[in-house]
Structures are given as structure tokens and as C-alpha cells.
Design a protein around this motif. Structure first.
Motif, PDB file in Angstrom:
ATOM      1  N   ASP A   1       0.848  -1.192   0.000  1.00  0.00           N
ATOM      2  CA  ASP A   1       0.000   0.000   0.000  1.00  0.00           C
ATOM      3  C   ASP A   1       0.887   1.247   0.000  1.00  0.00           C
ATOM      4  OD1 ASP A   1      -1.588   2.258   0.873  1.00  0.00           O
ATOM      5  OD2 ASP A   1      -3.124   0.847   1.540  1.00  0.00           O
ATOM      6  N   ALA A   2       0.957   1.945  -1.123  1.00  0.00           N
ATOM      7  CA  ALA A   2       1.873   3.083  -1.254  1.00  0.00           C
ATOM      8  C   ALA A   2       1.517   4.218  -0.309  1.00  0.00           C
ATOM      9  CB  ALA A   2       1.875   3.584  -2.695  1.00  0.00           C
ATOM     10  N   ASP A   3       0.230   4.436  -0.064  1.00  0.00           N
ATOM     11  CA  ASP A   3      -0.176   5.518   0.835  1.00  0.00           C
ATOM     12  C   ASP A   3       0.298   5.239   2.259  1.00  0.00           C
ATOM     13  OD1 ASP A   3      -1.392   6.943  -1.182  1.00  0.00           O
ATOM     14  OD2 ASP A   3      -3.372   6.044  -0.837  1.00  0.00           O
ATOM     15  N   GLU A   4       0.148   3.992   2.717  1.00  0.00           N
ATOM     16  CA  GLU A   4       0.615   3.651   4.054  1.00  0.00           C
ATOM     17  C   GLU A   4       2.149   3.634   4.115  1.00  0.00           C
ATOM     18  OE1 GLU A   4      -1.118   0.272   5.873  1.00  0.00           O
ATOM     19  OE2 GLU A   4      -3.176   0.985   5.627  1.00  0.00           O
ATOM     20  N   ALA A   5       2.779   3.201   3.062  1.00  0.00           N
ATOM     21  CA  ALA A   5       4.238   3.172   3.031  1.00  0.00           C
ATOM     22  C   ALA A   5       4.827   4.571   3.180  1.00  0.00           C
ATOM     23  CB  ALA A   5       4.724   2.533   1.734  1.00  0.00           C
ATOM     24  N   ALA A   6       4.101   5.592   2.710  1.00  0.00           N
ATOM     25  CA  ALA A   6       4.592   6.974   2.789  1.00  0.00           C
ATOM     26  C   ALA A   6       4.714   7.471   4.224  1.00  0.00           C
ATOM     27  CB  ALA A   6       3.669   7.893   1.993  1.00  0.00           C
ATOM     28  N   LEU A   7       4.181   6.701   5.179  1.00  0.00           N
ATOM     29  CA  LEU A   7       4.317   7.059   6.583  1.00  0.00           C
ATOM     30  C   LEU A   7       5.786   7.155   6.987  1.00  0.00           C
ATOM     31  CD1 LEU A   7       2.970   7.364   9.438  1.00  0.00           C
ATOM     32  CD2 LEU A   7       3.095   4.876   9.614  1.00  0.00           C
ATOM     33  N   PHE A   8       6.628   6.292   6.422  1.00  0.00           N
ATOM     34  CA  PHE A   8       8.032   6.222   6.805  1.00  0.00           C
ATOM     35  C   PHE A   8       8.857   7.124   5.885  1.00  0.00           C
ATOM     36  CE2 PHE A   8       6.106   2.532   8.652  1.00  0.00           C
ATOM     37  CZ  PHE A   8       6.720   2.455   9.892  1.00  0.00           C
ATOM     38  N   ARG A   9       9.150   8.306   6.374  1.00  0.00           N
ATOM     39  CA  ARG A   9       9.823   9.326   5.585  1.00  0.00           C
ATOM     40  C   ARG A   9      11.347   9.238   5.707  1.00  0.00           C
ATOM     41  NH1 ARG A   9       6.159  14.859   5.967  1.00  0.00           N
ATOM     42  NH2 ARG A   9       4.317  13.968   4.950  1.00  0.00           N
ATOM     43  N   PRO A  10      12.059   9.760   4.712  1.00  0.00           N
ATOM     44  CA  PRO A  10      13.525   9.705   4.742  1.00  0.00           C
ATOM     45  C   PRO A  10      14.140  10.387   5.959  1.00  0.00           C
ATOM     46  CG  PRO A  10      12.748  10.218   2.527  1.00  0.00           C
ATOM     47  CD  PRO A  10      11.542  10.264   3.417  1.00  0.00           C
ATOM     48  N   GLU A  11      13.420  11.339   6.568  1.00  0.00           N
ATOM     49  CA  GLU A  11      13.948  12.006   7.759  1.00  0.00           C
ATOM     50  C   GLU A  11      14.306  11.005   8.866  1.00  0.00           C
ATOM     51  OE1 GLU A  11      11.543  15.167   5.644  1.00  0.00           O
ATOM     52  OE2 GLU A  11      11.416  12.994   5.966  1.00  0.00           O
ATOM     53  N   LEU A  12      13.622   9.865   8.881  1.00  0.00           N
ATOM     54  CA  LEU A  12      13.919   8.863   9.910  1.00  0.00           C
ATOM     55  C   LEU A  12      15.326   8.318   9.786  1.00  0.00           C
ATOM     56  CD1 LEU A  12      10.548   6.867   9.821  1.00  0.00           C
ATOM     57  CD2 LEU A  12      11.307   8.452  11.605  1.00  0.00           C
ATOM     58  N   LEU A  13      15.875   8.300   8.569  1.00  0.00           N
ATOM     59  CA  LEU A  13      17.220   7.762   8.361  1.00  0.00           C
ATOM     60  C   LEU A  13      18.291   8.632   9.010  1.00  0.00           C
ATOM     61  CD1 LEU A  13      16.949   6.714   4.605  1.00  0.00           C
ATOM     62  CD2 LEU A  13      16.700   5.250   6.618  1.00  0.00           C
ATOM     63  N   ALA A  14      17.961   9.901   9.245  1.00  0.00           N
ATOM     64  CA  ALA A  14      18.933  10.824   9.835  1.00  0.00           C
ATOM     65  C   ALA A  14      18.816  10.913  11.344  1.00  0.00           C
ATOM     66  CB  ALA A  14      18.753  12.216   9.222  1.00  0.00           C
ATOM     67  N   ASP A  15      17.847  10.228  11.929  1.00  0.00           N
ATOM     68  CA  ASP A  15      17.655  10.295  13.371  1.00  0.00           C
ATOM     69  C   ASP A  15      18.605   9.329  14.061  1.00  0.00           C
ATOM     70  OD1 ASP A  15      15.837  11.243  15.696  1.00  0.00           O
ATOM     71  OD2 ASP A  15      15.915   9.068  15.919  1.00  0.00           O
ATOM     72  N   PRO A  16      19.490   9.813  14.943  1.00  0.00           N
ATOM     73  CA  PRO A  16      20.493   8.924  15.533  1.00  0.00           C
ATOM     74  C   PRO A  16      19.927   7.878  16.477  1.00  0.00           C
ATOM     75  CG  PRO A  16      20.564  11.099  16.555  1.00  0.00           C
ATOM     76  CD  PRO A  16      19.649  11.202  15.370  1.00  0.00           C
ATOM     77  N   ALA A  17      18.710   8.081  16.980  1.00  0.00           N
ATOM     78  CA  ALA A  17      18.114   7.127  17.917  1.00  0.00           C
ATOM     79  C   ALA A  17      17.275   6.069  17.211  1.00  0.00           C
ATOM     80  CB  ALA A  17      17.255   7.858  18.944  1.00  0.00           C
ATOM     81  N   THR A  18      17.116   6.188  15.900  1.00  0.00           N
ATOM     82  CA  THR A  18      16.223   5.304  15.152  1.00  0.00           C
ATOM     83  C   THR A  18      17.000   4.461  14.147  1.00  0.00           C
ATOM     84  OG1 THR A  18      14.425   6.913  15.325  1.00  0.00           O
ATOM     85  CG2 THR A  18      14.198   5.207  13.651  1.00  0.00           C
ATOM     86  N   THR A  19      16.760   3.148  14.178  1.00  0.00           N
ATOM     87  CA  THR A  19      17.345   2.248  13.190  1.00  0.00           C
ATOM     88  C   THR A  19      16.250   1.344  12.652  1.00  0.00           C
ATOM     89  OG1 THR A  19      19.446   2.205  14.389  1.00  0.00           O
ATOM     90  CG2 THR A  19      19.091   0.491  12.751  1.00  0.00           C
ATOM     91  N   LEU A  20      16.079   1.340  11.352  1.00  0.00           N
ATOM     92  CA  LEU A  20      15.164   0.404  10.715  1.00  0.00           C
ATOM     93  C   LEU A  20      15.967  -0.808  10.254  1.00  0.00           C
ATOM     94  CD1 LEU A  20      13.885   3.400  10.229  1.00  0.00           C
ATOM     95  CD2 LEU A  20      12.333   2.156   8.716  1.00  0.00           C
ATOM     96  N   ILE A  21      15.480  -1.988  10.606  1.00  0.00           N
ATOM     97  CA  ILE A  21      16.159  -3.246  10.289  1.00  0.00           C
ATOM     98  C   ILE A  21      15.332  -4.000   9.248  1.00  0.00           C
ATOM     99  CG2 ILE A  21      16.977  -5.445  11.208  1.00  0.00           C
ATOM    100  CD1 ILE A  21      18.551  -3.106  12.233  1.00  0.00           C
ATOM    101  N   ALA A  22      16.009  -4.540   8.249  1.00  0.00           N
ATOM    102  CA  ALA A  22      15.326  -5.326   7.219  1.00  0.00           C
ATOM    103  C   ALA A  22      16.007  -6.676   7.055  1.00  0.00           C
ATOM    104  CB  ALA A  22      15.319  -4.588   5.885  1.00  0.00           C
ATOM    105  N   GLY A  23      15.197  -7.706   6.862  1.00  0.00           N
ATOM    106  CA  GLY A  23      15.700  -9.029   6.535  1.00  0.00           C
ATOM    107  C   GLY A  23      15.564  -9.254   5.037  1.00  0.00           C
ATOM    108  N   HIS A  24      16.594  -9.827   4.428  1.00  0.00           N
ATOM    109  CA  HIS A  24      16.609  -9.977   2.972  1.00  0.00           C
ATOM    110  C   HIS A  24      16.759 -11.437   2.562  1.00  0.00           C
ATOM    111  CE1 HIS A  24      17.044  -5.615   2.325  1.00  0.00           C
ATOM    112  NE2 HIS A  24      17.769  -5.659   3.422  1.00  0.00           N
ATOM    113  N   ALA A  25      15.996 -11.828   1.568  1.00  0.00           N
ATOM    114  CA  ALA A  25      16.135 -13.135   0.944  1.00  0.00           C
ATOM    115  C   ALA A  25      17.342 -13.105   0.003  1.00  0.00           C
ATOM    116  CB  ALA A  25      14.861 -13.466   0.170  1.00  0.00           C
ATOM    117  N   PRO A  26      17.807 -14.262  -0.471  1.00  0.00           N
ATOM    118  CA  PRO A  26      18.950 -14.282  -1.400  1.00  0.00           C
ATOM    119  C   PRO A  26      18.734 -13.426  -2.645  1.00  0.00           C
ATOM    120  CG  PRO A  26      18.561 -16.479  -0.544  1.00  0.00           C
ATOM    121  CD  PRO A  26      17.423 -15.631  -0.046  1.00  0.00           C
ATOM    122  N   ASP A  27      17.459 -13.260  -3.076  1.00  0.00           N
ATOM    123  CA  ASP A  27      17.210 -12.439  -4.259  1.00  0.00           C
ATOM    124  C   ASP A  27      17.098 -10.949  -3.933  1.00  0.00           C
ATOM    125  OD1 ASP A  27      14.771 -12.221  -2.994  1.00  0.00           O
ATOM    126  OD2 ASP A  27      13.584 -13.099  -4.631  1.00  0.00           O
ATOM    127  N   GLY A  28      17.298 -10.594  -2.661  1.00  0.00           N
ATOM    128  CA  GLY A  28      17.263  -9.198  -2.258  1.00  0.00           C
ATOM    129  C   GLY A  28      15.915  -8.702  -1.775  1.00  0.00           C
TER     130      GLY A  28
END
Length: 233
Positions: free
Chosen positions: A132-159
Motif C-alpha cells: 500500500d503506497a499511501d501507508e508506506a509513505a508514513l516512513f519518511r527519509p527524515e527517519l534515516l537521519a535520526d540517531p536514535a532510530t534504526t530500521l532493520i530489514a531481513g533480505h532473501a537471497p534475491d534481495g
């Protein structure tokens, strides 16, 4: 009491994450003595107020939020308020959870790493929102610059993204929120991936409910108290 102190850390950690999300949207909140409140309506799924102490009352959360239209929400962190008389209905109940530092960590079964770019954030958010692109827009790039916030992702072999979580460092504990998996991935894998990125001396906190609670307990968490979320009808 030890449990009371741990609960206080969990509550304040979660309020800090709510404030971080709101600030990423240009909507800073205010930390008062007994509650965090946002004067303007908060982003999707995020509360307009969070109680911080057991003695917080309705006035602590209602005087600082925008109720000009239905839909405002209050996170009653100690499940002590009754906001029905104020026009709210109970939206859901959950349990705060805590995992002490030093416990053995579950084995990681995929490539779990921090989200580091806008493209990775976009893929993470789309997986979190089930496309859902509208819901995905909740997570803005500004979060990447916040030193207290880390988003973690798990990846399959195909990425492709298998799951993810948000880690919030509040100095004494790390909060784990927004944990998700894509179809076919065991939630245990997401908990293992998130926990693998905690500092060795850091306890983990968060909250879960319903079918999402047992996997957290299986990962070493214990419940430490109830919470309620109220919605202005």
C-alpha cells in the motif's frame, strides 16, 4: 519496584518513538510531566497523546490535542483511564513486553541489516504496508537521519524484503516496534533479526497483542503490564 521502573522505561521509549515519527512529518509533540501530547493531528496509526505516569488523568491528555474532528487517539500506557465519558471508545488493548539484557539471542536465519538509503527505506515500507503506497509513505527519509532510530530489514537471497522492525534507542533500553514479516516468513525470524542488532548490554522493550504476542514471548520477552488505546469517535 523493578517492574515499575522497567515499565516506565518502556512507556517513555515508546513515547519517544511516537515523537520521532511525528517530527519526521513536521509535527513535533510536547513532553509534559504526565503525558506526551501532539497539538496537531498525528500521522496514520500514531497516537495524539501518550500517558507517561500512572497518575495521568483525562485532562493531561485531552487538553493538548486537536479534537476538532473525530479520530484522535490516546495511548493509555497504564490502562487506568476511562475515556468513554469524553466520547472515546476502546480501540484495542495490548501488553508491554521486556527482554532483559544478557539473554542468549535466537539464531538469525537470513541477512538482517540496517536500512541505509532512501531506496532501501522505500522497499522496507512497501513490504511493511503489504504494497500500500499511501501507508508506506508514513516512513519518511527524515527517519534515516535520526540517531536514535534504526530500521532493520531481513533480505532473501534475491534481495527481496522478508521482514523488518524499527529500533528506538532511548539510552537505557531499545524499543522494538513495527515488527513485520512478509508471507511465508516465520515471525521468529523477525524477532531474531531485530534482537541481533541490539547492543549486548541493552534490554529490549515494546508492546504486542493478540497473535503477535506469543512469538515475542518465545523470543525471550515477558509481559510487564497492560495498555489501552482509545479512539475519539
Amino acid at each position: 519496584m523493578i517492574i515499575d521502573a522497567v515499565l516506565d522505561e518502556a512507556v517513555r521509549n515508546n513515547a519517544a518513538w511516537c515523537d520521532t515519527m511525528c517530527r519526521a512529518h513536521g509535527l513535533p509533540g510536547t513532553f509534559g510531566p504526565r503525558a506526551w501530547t501532539a497539538p496537531r493531528r498525528t500521522p496514520l496509526y500514531y497516537p495524539d497523546a501518550v500517558t507517561l505516569t500512572e497518575d495521568a488523568d483525562a485532562s493531561d491528555v485531552l487538553t493538548g490535542i486537536d479534537r476538532s474532528a473525530p479520530g484522535a487517539s490516546v495511548k493509555d500506557s497504564h490502562a487506568r483511564l476511562d475515556l468513554a465519558a469524553e466520547g472515546f471508545r476502546l480501540l484495542f488493548e495490548a501488553q508491554w513486553i521486556h527482554r532483559p539484557a544478557g539473554l542468549p539471542r535466537p539464531a538469525v536465519t537470513a541477512d538482517w541489516r540496517p536500512v541505509g538509503s532512501r531506496a532501501e527505506l522505500a522497499a522496507w515500507a512497501l513490504a511493511w504496508s503489504d504494497g500500500d503506497a499511501d501507508e508506506a509513505a508514513l516512513f519518511r527519509p527524515e527517519l534515516l537521519a535520526d540517531p536514535a532510530t534504526t530500521l532493520i530489514a531481513g533480505h532473501a537471497p534475491d534481495g527481496s524484503v522478508l521482514g523488518g522492525a524499527v529500533l528506538t534507542d532511548s539510552g537505557t533500553v531499545t524499543g522494538i516496534s513495527n515488527l513485520f514479516t512478509t508471507p511465508g516468513t516465520d515471525p521468529a525470524a523477525a524477532w531474531a533479526g531485530a534482537l541481533s542488532h541490539l547492543a549486548p548490554d541493552r534490554a529490549a522493550v515494546g508492546y504486542e497483542s493478540g497473535d503477535d504476542l506469543p512469538p515475542a514471548l518465545a523470543a525471550g520477552f515477558a509481559t510487564i503490564g497492560p495498555l489501552k488505546v482509545w479512539l475519539d469517535a
